[in-house]
Design a protein around this motif. Sequence first.
Motif, PDB file in Angstrom:
ATOM      1  N   GLU A 195      29.534  -2.628  22.453  1.00  0.00           N
ATOM      2  CA  GLU A 195      28.244  -2.148  21.925  1.00  0.00           C
ATOM      3  C   GLU A 195      27.077  -3.020  22.396  1.00  0.00           C
ATOM      4  O   GLU A 195      26.174  -3.356  21.617  1.00  0.00           O
ATOM      5  CB  GLU A 195      28.282  -2.102  20.385  1.00  0.00           C
ATOM      6  N   LEU A 196      27.085  -3.367  23.671  1.00  0.00           N
ATOM      7  CA  LEU A 196      26.026  -4.227  24.209  1.00  0.00           C
ATOM      8  C   LEU A 196      24.632  -3.602  24.155  1.00  0.00           C
ATOM      9  O   LEU A 196      23.643  -4.329  23.956  1.00  0.00           O
ATOM     10  CB  LEU A 196      26.380  -4.638  25.644  1.00  0.00           C
ATOM     11  N   PRO A 197      24.484  -2.283  24.327  1.00  0.00           N
ATOM     12  CA  PRO A 197      23.136  -1.711  24.213  1.00  0.00           C
ATOM     13  C   PRO A 197      22.485  -1.990  22.865  1.00  0.00           C
ATOM     14  O   PRO A 197      21.253  -2.059  22.764  1.00  0.00           O
ATOM     15  CB  PRO A 197      23.368  -0.212  24.430  1.00  0.00           C
ATOM     16  N   ASP A 218      23.362 -16.370  25.638  1.00  0.00           N
ATOM     17  CA  ASP A 218      24.338 -16.453  24.553  1.00  0.00           C
ATOM     18  C   ASP A 218      25.660 -15.796  24.954  1.00  0.00           C
ATOM     19  O   ASP A 218      26.741 -16.305  24.637  1.00  0.00           O
ATOM     20  CB  ASP A 218      23.777 -15.789  23.297  1.00  0.00           C
ATOM     21  N   LEU A 219      25.594 -14.667  25.637  1.00  0.00           N
ATOM     22  CA  LEU A 219      26.809 -13.973  26.068  1.00  0.00           C
ATOM     23  C   LEU A 219      27.650 -14.839  26.993  1.00  0.00           C
ATOM     24  O   LEU A 219      28.883 -14.774  26.967  1.00  0.00           O
ATOM     25  CB  LEU A 219      26.444 -12.665  26.779  1.00  0.00           C
ATOM     26  N   ASP A 220      26.982 -15.641  27.804  1.00  0.00           N
ATOM     27  CA  ASP A 220      27.701 -16.491  28.751  1.00  0.00           C
ATOM     28  C   ASP A 220      28.553 -17.532  28.029  1.00  0.00           C
ATOM     29  O   ASP A 220      29.578 -17.975  28.558  1.00  0.00           O
ATOM     30  CB  ASP A 220      26.694 -17.181  29.674  1.00  0.00           C
ATOM     31  N   ASP A 221      28.142 -17.918  26.807  1.00  0.00           N
ATOM     32  CA  ASP A 221      28.850 -18.953  26.045  1.00  0.00           C
ATOM     33  C   ASP A 221      29.590 -18.396  24.835  1.00  0.00           C
ATOM     34  O   ASP A 221      30.222 -19.164  24.097  1.00  0.00           O
ATOM     35  CB  ASP A 221      27.857 -20.027  25.571  1.00  0.00           C
ATOM     36  N   ARG A 222      29.520 -17.098  24.602  1.00  0.00           N
ATOM     37  CA  ARG A 222      30.068 -16.521  23.369  1.00  0.00           C
ATOM     38  C   ARG A 222      31.596 -16.447  23.418  1.00  0.00           C
ATOM     39  O   ARG A 222      32.171 -15.808  24.310  1.00  0.00           O
ATOM     40  CB  ARG A 222      29.474 -15.143  23.142  1.00  0.00           C
ATOM     41  N   PRO A 223      32.292 -17.050  22.456  1.00  0.00           N
ATOM     42  CA  PRO A 223      33.762 -17.038  22.474  1.00  0.00           C
ATOM     43  C   PRO A 223      34.338 -15.804  21.785  1.00  0.00           C
ATOM     44  O   PRO A 223      33.681 -15.155  20.970  1.00  0.00           O
ATOM     45  CB  PRO A 223      34.112 -18.302  21.677  1.00  0.00           C
ATOM     46  N   ALA A 224      35.587 -15.502  22.116  1.00  0.00           N
ATOM     47  CA  ALA A 224      36.302 -14.406  21.457  1.00  0.00           C
ATOM     48  C   ALA A 224      36.847 -14.933  20.136  1.00  0.00           C
ATOM     49  O   ALA A 224      38.015 -15.327  20.025  1.00  0.00           O
ATOM     50  CB  ALA A 224      37.424 -13.891  22.352  1.00  0.00           C
ATOM     51  N   SER A 225      36.005 -14.939  19.118  1.00  0.00           N
ATOM     52  CA  SER A 225      36.363 -15.495  17.809  1.00  0.00           C
ATOM     53  C   SER A 225      35.436 -14.887  16.772  1.00  0.00           C
ATOM     54  O   SER A 225      34.471 -14.187  17.109  1.00  0.00           O
ATOM     55  CB  SER A 225      36.214 -17.025  17.837  1.00  0.00           C
ATOM     56  N   PRO A 226      35.683 -15.130  15.493  1.00  0.00           N
ATOM     57  CA  PRO A 226      34.741 -14.657  14.476  1.00  0.00           C
ATOM     58  C   PRO A 226      33.323 -15.152  14.710  1.00  0.00           C
ATOM     59  O   PRO A 226      32.359 -14.440  14.396  1.00  0.00           O
ATOM     60  CB  PRO A 226      35.335 -15.236  13.179  1.00  0.00           C
ATOM     61  N   ALA A 227      33.188 -16.365  15.259  1.00  0.00           N
ATOM     62  CA  ALA A 227      31.848 -16.872  15.570  1.00  0.00           C
ATOM     63  C   ALA A 227      31.171 -16.011  16.627  1.00  0.00           C
ATOM     64  O   ALA A 227      29.956 -15.759  16.569  1.00  0.00           O
ATOM     65  CB  ALA A 227      31.934 -18.322  16.046  1.00  0.00           C
ATOM     66  N   GLY A 228      31.958 -15.537  17.597  1.00  0.00           N
ATOM     67  CA  GLY A 228      31.413 -14.649  18.622  1.00  0.00           C
ATOM     68  C   GLY A 228      30.982 -13.319  18.044  1.00  0.00           C
ATOM     69  O   GLY A 228      29.922 -12.776  18.404  1.00  0.00           O
ATOM     70  N   ASP A 229      31.790 -12.771  17.115  1.00  0.00           N
ATOM     71  CA  ASP A 229      31.416 -11.516  16.458  1.00  0.00           C
ATOM     72  C   ASP A 229      30.147 -11.693  15.621  1.00  0.00           C
ATOM     73  O   ASP A 229      29.294 -10.796  15.574  1.00  0.00           O
ATOM     74  CB  ASP A 229      32.563 -11.036  15.559  1.00  0.00           C
ATOM     75  N   HIS A 230      30.029 -12.850  14.982  1.00  0.00           N
ATOM     76  CA  HIS A 230      28.834 -13.122  14.179  1.00  0.00           C
ATOM     77  C   HIS A 230      27.594 -13.212  15.074  1.00  0.00           C
ATOM     78  O   HIS A 230      26.514 -12.715  14.708  1.00  0.00           O
ATOM     79  CB  HIS A 230      29.016 -14.422  13.396  1.00  0.00           C
ATOM     80  N   ALA A 231      27.744 -13.830  16.271  1.00  0.00           N
ATOM     81  CA  ALA A 231      26.629 -13.912  17.216  1.00  0.00           C
ATOM     82  C   ALA A 231      26.214 -12.515  17.676  1.00  0.00           C
ATOM     83  O   ALA A 231      25.022 -12.238  17.862  1.00  0.00           O
ATOM     84  CB  ALA A 231      27.017 -14.770  18.413  1.00  0.00           C
ATOM     85  N   HIS A 232      27.202 -11.647  17.853  1.00  0.00           N
ATOM     86  CA  HIS A 232      26.900 -10.259  18.225  1.00  0.00           C
ATOM     87  C   HIS A 232      26.084  -9.572  17.130  1.00  0.00           C
ATOM     88  O   HIS A 232      25.084  -8.899  17.417  1.00  0.00           O
ATOM     89  CB  HIS A 232      28.206  -9.497  18.475  1.00  0.00           C
ATOM     90  N   ASP A 233      26.513  -9.744  15.887  1.00  0.00           N
ATOM     91  CA  ASP A 233      25.792  -9.126  14.766  1.00  0.00           C
ATOM     92  C   ASP A 233      24.361  -9.640  14.675  1.00  0.00           C
ATOM     93  O   ASP A 233      23.419  -8.875  14.421  1.00  0.00           O
ATOM     94  CB  ASP A 233      26.532  -9.402  13.453  1.00  0.00           C
ATOM     95  N   ASP A 234      24.181 -10.942  14.901  1.00  0.00           N
ATOM     96  CA  ASP A 234      22.834 -11.512  14.857  1.00  0.00           C
ATOM     97  C   ASP A 234      21.956 -10.925  15.967  1.00  0.00           C
ATOM     98  O   ASP A 234      20.768 -10.623  15.745  1.00  0.00           O
ATOM     99  CB  ASP A 234      22.902 -13.038  15.021  1.00  0.00           C
ATOM    100  N   ALA A 235      22.548 -10.771  17.165  1.00  0.00           N
ATOM    101  CA  ALA A 235      21.788 -10.226  18.284  1.00  0.00           C
ATOM    102  C   ALA A 235      21.415  -8.768  18.036  1.00  0.00           C
ATOM    103  O   ALA A 235      20.315  -8.323  18.383  1.00  0.00           O
ATOM    104  CB  ALA A 235      22.589 -10.361  19.577  1.00  0.00           C
ATOM    105  N   VAL A 236      22.322  -8.003  17.406  1.00  0.00           N
ATOM    106  CA  VAL A 236      22.041  -6.600  17.077  1.00  0.00           C
ATOM    107  C   VAL A 236      20.900  -6.517  16.066  1.00  0.00           C
ATOM    108  O   VAL A 236      19.986  -5.686  16.207  1.00  0.00           O
ATOM    109  CB  VAL A 236      23.312  -5.912  16.526  1.00  0.00           C
ATOM    110  N   ALA A 237      20.939  -7.380  15.058  1.00  0.00           N
ATOM    111  CA  ALA A 237      19.879  -7.381  14.040  1.00  0.00           C
ATOM    112  C   ALA A 237      18.533  -7.749  14.666  1.00  0.00           C
ATOM    113  O   ALA A 237      17.495  -7.140  14.343  1.00  0.00           O
ATOM    114  CB  ALA A 237      20.239  -8.363  12.935  1.00  0.00           C
ATOM    115  N   GLU A 238      18.545  -8.728  15.554  1.00  0.00           N
ATOM    116  CA  GLU A 238      17.297  -9.142  16.209  1.00  0.00           C
ATOM    117  C   GLU A 238      16.750  -8.021  17.084  1.00  0.00           C
ATOM    118  O   GLU A 238      15.540  -7.769  17.103  1.00  0.00           O
ATOM    119  CB  GLU A 238      17.552 -10.388  17.051  1.00  0.00           C
TER     120      GLU A 238
END
Length: 254
Positions: A175-177, A220-240
């Motif tokens: 869901e990158l868009p 952020d995507l370049d450093d984002r890990p496959a973990s709950p922290a990565g999913d949380h970063a995705h949610d933050d980016a979507v909200a922003e």
Amino acid sequence: MLAIASLFMVVLVVLLIARIATVALVATGLPFELARFQARSALTGVGFTTTESESVVGHPIRRRVVLTLMLVGNAGFITLIASVMLSFSSSPSSREVAFRLGVVIGGLLLIALVARSQVFERNITALIARVVDRFTDLDLRDYHHILQLSNDYAVTELQVKKGDWLAGRNLMQLELPNEGVLVLAIHRANGDFIGAPRGGTVIEPGDTVVLYGRSSVLSDLDDRPASPAGDHAHDDAVAEQSEIMAHQSDEELA
């Protein structure tokens, strides 16, 4: 003084050739900054980094431009050295030497100031582009700058590694868009190329993905890990991104 005048003429010609080569490399699809770096590197003979050299030597037109620059650079710098030596070899006194040295330094500083002028750079680049467009069949569109619509948005290549948040998921799952990021292309590790990939396309470790979006999110995507922290970063980016889209909608309605 004739030798000093020759020195200034050679410097101007070298600068002009470097700018022509930069415009020609941009016409082959290189970003302007990278094209300028490659042109100056070839002209001065200082060499390239591995990745950037591959982007040049693997392209027939870029390779021809760079080879020409190497030849011109060798001849130009030999002429520069000869001109400098002639400028001082015939000096009758230390006062004359100091005067000529001052003329050379002052002249080179003046050339440098003019060359760094944004007005001069913009006008000379536009003039060279028109000449290249008139007498060649190169496509003079810098797609990197076309897509970089503002300082907040950019195009980048991202190398996907095992353990990255992107790895092992298809585009629909990512869901990158929703983060304001578009996947323009994917270079597979085996050499395959996927242009404008669809939702079912899986990003695999070893892939190089071409992304367009906000610079902060791409970083952020370049450093984002496959973990709950990565999913949380995705949610933050979507909200922003949702806030940005809402602000843009308000501006359109105003």
